[in-house]
Design a protein around this motif. Structure first.
Motif, PDB file in Angstrom:
ATOM      1  N   ASP A 162      27.310  25.806  53.334  1.00 28.24           N
ATOM      2  CA  ASP A 162      28.437  25.257  52.569  1.00 28.24           C
ATOM      3  C   ASP A 162      29.266  24.317  53.434  1.00 28.24           C
ATOM      4  N   ARG A 163      29.584  24.759  54.649  1.00 33.90           N
ATOM      5  CA  ARG A 163      30.384  23.917  55.555  1.00 33.90           C
ATOM      6  C   ARG A 163      29.688  22.579  55.803  1.00 33.90           C
ATOM      7  N   GLU A 164      28.388  22.633  56.079  1.00 36.34           N
ATOM      8  CA  GLU A 164      27.653  21.406  56.365  1.00 36.34           C
ATOM      9  C   GLU A 164      27.496  20.532  55.115  1.00 36.34           C
ATOM     10  N   TYR A 165      27.357  21.165  53.950  1.00 41.57           N
ATOM     11  CA  TYR A 165      27.249  20.403  52.704  1.00 41.57           C
ATOM     12  C   TYR A 165      28.545  19.647  52.415  1.00 41.57           C
ATOM     13  N   ARG A 166      29.664  20.311  52.632  1.00 39.98           N
ATOM     14  CA  ARG A 166      30.944  19.646  52.405  1.00 39.98           C
ATOM     15  C   ARG A 166      31.159  18.508  53.402  1.00 39.98           C
ATOM     16  N   ARG A 167      30.637  18.689  54.599  1.00 40.84           N
ATOM     17  CA  ARG A 167      30.791  17.675  55.645  1.00 40.84           C
ATOM     18  C   ARG A 167      29.839  16.498  55.425  1.00 40.84           C
ATOM     19  N   LEU A 168      28.584  16.775  55.080  1.00 46.92           N
ATOM     20  CA  LEU A 168      27.546  15.756  55.020  1.00 46.92           C
ATOM     21  C   LEU A 168      27.280  15.227  53.610  1.00 46.92           C
ATOM     22  N   ILE A 226      17.846  28.412  47.862  1.00 48.97           N
ATOM     23  CA  ILE A 226      19.238  27.998  47.720  1.00 48.97           C
ATOM     24  C   ILE A 226      19.443  27.240  46.413  1.00 48.97           C
ATOM     25  N   LEU A 227      20.500  27.606  45.691  1.00 47.06           N
ATOM     26  CA  LEU A 227      20.950  26.880  44.498  1.00 47.06           C
ATOM     27  C   LEU A 227      22.307  26.258  44.811  1.00 47.06           C
ATOM     28  N   PHE A 228      22.383  24.932  44.796  1.00 44.08           N
ATOM     29  CA  PHE A 228      23.676  24.262  44.929  1.00 44.08           C
ATOM     30  C   PHE A 228      24.307  24.196  43.541  1.00 44.08           C
ATOM     31  N   HIS A 229      25.557  24.591  43.437  1.00 44.13           N
ATOM     32  CA  HIS A 229      26.221  24.716  42.139  1.00 44.13           C
ATOM     33  C   HIS A 229      26.330  23.389  41.397  1.00 44.13           C
ATOM     34  N   ASP A 230      26.412  22.285  42.123  1.00 43.17           N
ATOM     35  CA  ASP A 230      26.529  20.986  41.457  1.00 43.17           C
ATOM     36  C   ASP A 230      25.172  20.305  41.251  1.00 43.17           C
ATOM     37  N   ILE A 231      24.101  20.989  41.592  1.00 41.09           N
ATOM     38  CA  ILE A 231      22.734  20.479  41.366  1.00 41.09           C
ATOM     39  C   ILE A 231      21.962  21.608  40.688  1.00 41.09           C
ATOM     40  N   PRO A 232      22.256  21.895  39.415  1.00 41.71           N
ATOM     41  CA  PRO A 232      21.764  23.113  38.777  1.00 41.71           C
ATOM     42  C   PRO A 232      20.298  23.098  38.339  1.00 41.71           C
ATOM     43  N   HIS A 269      23.914  35.927  47.787  1.00 40.18           N
ATOM     44  CA  HIS A 269      25.233  35.706  48.369  1.00 40.18           C
ATOM     45  C   HIS A 269      25.655  34.277  48.073  1.00 40.18           C
ATOM     46  N   ALA A 270      26.963  34.072  47.984  1.00 40.64           N
ATOM     47  CA  ALA A 270      27.484  32.766  47.591  1.00 40.64           C
ATOM     48  C   ALA A 270      28.558  32.293  48.549  1.00 40.64           C
ATOM     49  N   SER A 271      28.745  30.988  48.557  1.00 44.70           N
ATOM     50  CA  SER A 271      29.894  30.350  49.172  1.00 44.70           C
ATOM     51  C   SER A 271      30.467  29.415  48.119  1.00 44.70           C
ATOM     52  N   HIS A 272      31.310  28.513  48.509  1.00 47.19           N
ATOM     53  CA  HIS A 272      32.004  27.663  47.536  1.00 47.19           C
ATOM     54  C   HIS A 272      31.052  26.786  46.733  1.00 47.19           C
ATOM     55  N   THR A 273      30.020  26.255  47.380  1.00 49.91           N
ATOM     56  CA  THR A 273      29.176  25.243  46.747  1.00 49.91           C
ATOM     57  C   THR A 273      27.757  25.707  46.451  1.00 49.91           C
ATOM     58  N   LEU A 274      27.396  26.942  46.823  1.00 52.61           N
ATOM     59  CA  LEU A 274      26.004  27.354  46.711  1.00 52.61           C
ATOM     60  C   LEU A 274      25.852  28.862  46.630  1.00 52.61           C
ATOM     61  N   THR A 275      24.669  29.253  46.170  1.00 45.20           N
ATOM     62  CA  THR A 275      24.258  30.653  46.128  1.00 45.20           C
ATOM     63  C   THR A 275      22.854  30.704  46.718  1.00 45.20           C
ATOM     64  N   LEU A 276      22.573  31.754  47.516  1.00 42.51           N
ATOM     65  CA  LEU A 276      21.261  31.820  48.149  1.00 42.51           C
ATOM     66  C   LEU A 276      20.775  33.254  48.315  1.00 42.51           C
ATOM     67  N   VAL A 277      19.478  33.362  48.596  1.00 42.37           N
ATOM     68  CA  VAL A 277      18.845  34.617  48.983  1.00 42.37           C
ATOM     69  C   VAL A 277      18.127  34.377  50.301  1.00 42.37           C
TER      70      VAL A 277
END
Length: 197
Positions: free
Chosen positions: A134-140, A162-168, A90-98
């Motif tokens: 995602d919410r916390e990543y954008r905040r912090l 977790i895979l963060f899209h900007d840290i591939p 599943h994904a959100s704006h900044t990440l994908t996870l299982v």
């Protein structure tokens, strides 16, 4: 019980993920999926309902997904029917996870996220976790801080990869009351729900 695998190394990830998931089939599942990041940083996600061989055929044994970092998952439906949209990753704006486990307070978290403008493509508790991190990543602005803050808000059991899209080139992993193992090899690392993978 769901199965999780993750791989970082020099070899193509998708065949390794499929092999790892095959070693977790004993856990039972109704769908499967993989996410692989290409050398160019492009995230590729494939999901299928049914046995692992359906997913494997869909991506030609992994040959269709190029990249040396990725996540794999077999799902046993707890929230939502066994459908492709409910399958992981599943994904959100900044990440994908299982995720393996159950988020007990997902209804409360989902209401908060809906009020904040998040939309949901699945019926799963896992998508709530993706949006929450995602919410916390954008905040912090820091992955570790975002994960820890999200975990403080979560009630239940979980193992997350977790895979963060900007840290591939990094897979982040965390667990609480659900199994997750880490293996470090020569220039490669693995995570899984159980040692056979």
């Amino acid at each position: 019980m769901c199965g999780i695998v993750g791989f970082i190394g020099q070899e193509q990830a998708a065949p390794i993920l499929l092999d790892g998931l095959a070693h977790l089939e004993y856990r039972g599942y109704d769908s499967a999926g993989v996410a692989v990041i290409s050398a160019q940083g492009k995230l590729q996600v494939e999901k299928a309902v049914g046995r692992l061989k359906v997913l494997s055929k869909q991506i030609h044994g992994g040959a269709d997904l190029e990249g040396c970092i990725g996540l794999g998952h077999t799902r046993w439906a707890t929230h939502g029917a066994p459908t492709e949209s409910n399958a992981h990753p599943h994904a959100s704006h900044t990440l994908t996870l299982v995720h393996n486990g159950i988020l007990d307070n997902f209804a409360q978290i989902k209401r908060q996220l809906l009020d904040e403008g998040y939309t949901f493509a699945s019926e799963t508790d896992t998508e709530c976790i993706a949006h929450l991190i995602d919410r916390e990543y954008r905040r912090l602005g820091k992955p570790e801080a975002a994960i820890y803050e999200a975990c403080e808000q979560m009630r239940g059991s979980y193992a997350l990869a977790i895979l963060f899209h900007d840290i591939p080139d990094v897979i982040y992993a965390v667990r609480h009351d659900s199994p997750l193992v880490l293996a470090v090899g020569d220039g490669e690392c693995f995570i899984a729900s159980d040692a056979p993978a």
